[in-house]
Design a protein around this motif. Structure first.
Motif, PDB file in Angstrom:
ATOM      1  N   LYS A  83       4.423  -5.710   7.425  1.00 18.65           N
ATOM      2  CA  LYS A  83       3.425  -6.153   8.397  1.00 18.65           C
ATOM      3  C   LYS A  83       3.833  -7.524   8.953  1.00 18.65           C
ATOM      4  CE  LYS A  83      -1.583  -6.436   8.925  1.00 18.65           C
ATOM      5  NZ  LYS A  83      -2.863  -6.261   8.202  1.00 18.65           N
ATOM      6  N   PRO A  84       3.685  -7.704  10.253  1.00 19.05           N
ATOM      7  CA  PRO A  84       4.030  -9.018  10.838  1.00 19.05           C
ATOM      8  C   PRO A  84       3.190 -10.136  10.214  1.00 19.05           C
ATOM      9  CG  PRO A  84       3.604  -7.385  12.560  1.00 19.05           C
ATOM     10  CD  PRO A  84       3.226  -6.744  11.247  1.00 19.05           C
ATOM     11  N   LEU A  85       3.760 -11.329  10.182  1.00 16.15           N
ATOM     12  CA  LEU A  85       3.075 -12.480   9.603  1.00 16.15           C
ATOM     13  C   LEU A  85       1.961 -13.008  10.507  1.00 16.15           C
ATOM     14  CD1 LEU A  85       6.097 -14.410   8.082  1.00 16.15           C
ATOM     15  CD2 LEU A  85       4.299 -13.174   6.850  1.00 16.15           C
TER      16      LEU A  85
ATOM     17  N   VAL B  40      -3.357  -4.230   4.382  1.00 15.96           N
ATOM     18  CA  VAL B  40      -2.089  -4.861   4.008  1.00 15.96           C
ATOM     19  C   VAL B  40      -2.095  -6.323   4.466  1.00 15.96           C
ATOM     20  CG1 VAL B  40       0.433  -4.779   4.249  1.00 15.96           C
ATOM     21  CG2 VAL B  40      -0.886  -2.647   4.219  1.00 15.96           C
ATOM     22  N   LYS B  41      -1.724  -7.217   3.560  1.00 15.87           N
ATOM     23  CA  LYS B  41      -1.623  -8.643   3.891  1.00 15.87           C
ATOM     24  C   LYS B  41      -0.500  -8.854   4.906  1.00 15.87           C
ATOM     25  CE  LYS B  41      -2.827 -10.524  -0.671  1.00 15.87           C
ATOM     26  NZ  LYS B  41      -2.249 -11.243  -1.841  1.00 15.87           N
ATOM     27  N   PRO B  42      -0.596  -9.876   5.747  1.00 16.62           N
ATOM     28  CA  PRO B  42       0.553 -10.230   6.586  1.00 16.62           C
ATOM     29  C   PRO B  42       1.778 -10.464   5.699  1.00 16.62           C
ATOM     30  CG  PRO B  42      -1.395 -11.401   7.322  1.00 16.62           C
ATOM     31  CD  PRO B  42      -1.759 -10.723   6.013  1.00 16.62           C
ATOM     32  N   GLY B  43       2.889  -9.855   6.055  1.00 12.62           N
ATOM     33  CA  GLY B  43       4.110  -9.935   5.257  1.00 12.62           C
ATOM     34  C   GLY B  43       4.183  -8.867   4.181  1.00 12.62           C
ATOM     35  N   GLY B  44       3.098  -8.103   3.991  1.00 16.31           N
ATOM     36  CA  GLY B  44       3.063  -7.043   2.984  1.00 16.31           C
ATOM     37  C   GLY B  44       3.711  -5.769   3.492  1.00 16.31           C
ATOM     38  N   LEU B  45       3.789  -4.782   2.610  1.00 11.89           N
ATOM     39  CA  LEU B  45       4.502  -3.542   2.902  1.00 11.89           C
ATOM     40  C   LEU B  45       3.591  -2.322   2.899  1.00 11.89           C
ATOM     41  CD1 LEU B  45       7.651  -3.871   0.568  1.00 11.89           C
ATOM     42  CD2 LEU B  45       7.451  -4.540   2.976  1.00 11.89           C
ATOM     43  N   ILE B  46       3.926  -1.379   3.759  1.00 10.31           N
ATOM     44  CA  ILE B  46       3.387  -0.027   3.691  1.00 10.31           C
ATOM     45  C   ILE B  46       4.534   0.864   3.230  1.00 10.31           C
ATOM     46  CG2 ILE B  46       3.891   0.463   6.138  1.00 10.31           C
ATOM     47  CD1 ILE B  46       0.870   1.896   4.232  1.00 10.31           C
TER      48      ILE B  46
ATOM     49  N   ASN C  44       4.892  -1.919  15.584  1.00  9.52           N
ATOM     50  CA  ASN C  44       5.004  -3.376  15.689  1.00  9.52           C
ATOM     51  C   ASN C  44       5.297  -4.040  14.342  1.00  9.52           C
ATOM     52  OD1 ASN C  44       2.435  -2.869  14.655  1.00  9.52           O
ATOM     53  ND2 ASN C  44       1.520  -4.643  15.651  1.00  9.52           N
ATOM     54  N   TRP C  45       5.538  -3.258  13.313  1.00 14.77           N
ATOM     55  CA  TRP C  45       5.920  -3.774  12.002  1.00 14.77           C
ATOM     56  C   TRP C  45       7.445  -3.756  11.899  1.00 14.77           C
ATOM     57  CZ3 TRP C  45       2.428  -2.653   7.273  1.00 14.77           C
ATOM     58  CH2 TRP C  45       1.081  -2.713   7.638  1.00 14.77           C
TER      59      TRP C  45
ATOM     60  N   VAL D 283       0.864  -1.175   0.000  1.00 13.20           N
ATOM     61  CA  VAL D 283       0.000   0.000   0.000  1.00 13.20           C
ATOM     62  C   VAL D 283       0.901   1.226   0.000  1.00 13.20           C
ATOM     63  CG1 VAL D 283      -1.717   1.347   1.270  1.00 13.20           C
ATOM     64  CG2 VAL D 283      -1.940  -1.140   1.148  1.00 13.20           C
ATOM     65  N   LEU D 284       0.649   2.116  -0.973  1.00 11.60           N
ATOM     66  CA  LEU D 284       1.409   3.357  -1.128  1.00 11.60           C
ATOM     67  C   LEU D 284       0.541   4.524  -0.699  1.00 11.60           C
ATOM     68  CD1 LEU D 284       2.363   2.879  -4.890  1.00 11.60           C
ATOM     69  CD2 LEU D 284       3.677   2.096  -2.929  1.00 11.60           C
ATOM     70  N   VAL D 285       1.107   5.427   0.086  1.00 11.03           N
ATOM     71  CA  VAL D 285       0.416   6.664   0.435  1.00 11.03           C
ATOM     72  C   VAL D 285       1.459   7.774   0.397  1.00 11.03           C
ATOM     73  CG1 VAL D 285      -1.060   7.877   2.080  1.00 11.03           C
ATOM     74  CG2 VAL D 285      -1.085   5.358   2.011  1.00 11.03           C
ATOM     75  N   PHE D 286       1.233   8.744  -0.473  1.00  5.73           N
ATOM     76  CA  PHE D 286       2.154   9.871  -0.602  1.00  5.73           C
ATOM     77  C   PHE D 286       1.380  11.174  -0.489  1.00  5.73           C
ATOM     78  CE2 PHE D 286       4.755   6.589  -2.391  1.00  5.73           C
ATOM     79  CZ  PHE D 286       6.059   6.986  -2.162  1.00  5.73           C
ATOM     80  N   ASN D 287       1.907  12.084   0.320  1.00  6.11           N
ATOM     81  CA  ASN D 287       1.366  13.453   0.441  1.00  6.11           C
ATOM     82  C   ASN D 287      -0.120  13.464   0.777  1.00  6.11           C
ATOM     83  OD1 ASN D 287       3.927  14.399  -0.220  1.00  6.11           O
ATOM     84  ND2 ASN D 287       3.449  14.422  -2.389  1.00  6.11           N
ATOM     85  N   TYR D 288      -0.536  12.557   1.649  1.00  7.10           N
ATOM     86  CA  TYR D 288      -1.939  12.471   2.039  1.00  7.10           C
ATOM     87  C   TYR D 288      -2.013  12.023   3.487  1.00  7.10           C
ATOM     88  CZ  TYR D 288      -6.824  10.949   2.164  1.00  7.10           C
ATOM     89  OH  TYR D 288      -8.145  10.779   2.490  1.00  7.10           O
TER      90      TYR D 288
END
Length: 185
Positions: free
Chosen positions: A182-184, A116-122, A155-156, A98-103
């Motif tokens: 994100k933690p698994l 975000v899925k477990p193991g996924g990225l922010i 916690n990530w 998941v991408l969030v820029f300037n918001y």
């Protein structure tokens, strides 16, 4: 882990993405990406260029300017106003990135985290309170407090974090940026 500032600029925020060399290690051909508050889509385009499925979400998609690299690339256009209560909730455990820029809309933090899925990225970058000293935005509703972004994802697994002045005046901006997994469990 030593924290290193990655370049960011007003005209190409995707530098945070493209300069994070480890990012490709977290992507597969099946990765699903959400570019939240996407504007023109310049950040999500990096993932579209890799042939990944990208959902571009904004309240107005008239400025969206993205191009699929091939016919199998899935581009989803979601014209939702996430601030007025009319939009459906973001799907839970759905996105690999998941991408969030300037918001910044704090009531969405819970939905963003859950999407975000477990193991996924922010991958999140937006303005901090110090920005009000040099330019816009000035409204505290749109400015992160010091350490707020890092605390939200405490916690990530933090892969990158920086909170600083990016660029050179007069075009510089005070921002916080994080890439976290994100933690698994």
């Amino acid at each position: 882990m030593a924290e290193k500032k990655l370049k960011a600029s007003q005209c190409n925020s995707a530098q945070l993405i493209s300069q994070f060399a480890q990012l490709n290690n977290y992507l597969t051909p099946q990765s699903k990406v959400l570019d939240l508050a996407c504007g023109s889509g310049r950040n999500g385009q990096w993932f579209t260029d890799k042939g990944l499925d990208v959902s571009y979400l904004d309240r107005d998609l008239s400025g969206l300017d993205v191009i699929a690299v091939n016919e199998s690339t899935n581009i989803e256009r979601l014209e939702w106003d996430l601030e007025n209560g009319s939009a459906p909730s973001l799907p839970e455990n759905h996105y690999d990135v998941v991408l969030v820029f300037n918001y910044l809309h704090r009531p969405l933090f819970g939905q963003i985290v859950k999407s975000v899925k477990p193991g996924g990225l922010i991958i999140y970058e937006t303005f901090t309170e110090q920005q009000a000293e040099i330019g816009r935005p000035r409204n505290p509703d749109f400015l992160l407090k010091q350490g707020e972004l890092k605390a939200l994802f405490a916690n990530w697994l933090c892969l990158h974090y920086s909170e600083d002045l990016f660029g050179e005046l007069p075009n510089a901006s005070y921002k916080a940026q994080i890439i976290a997994q994100k933690p698994l469990g």
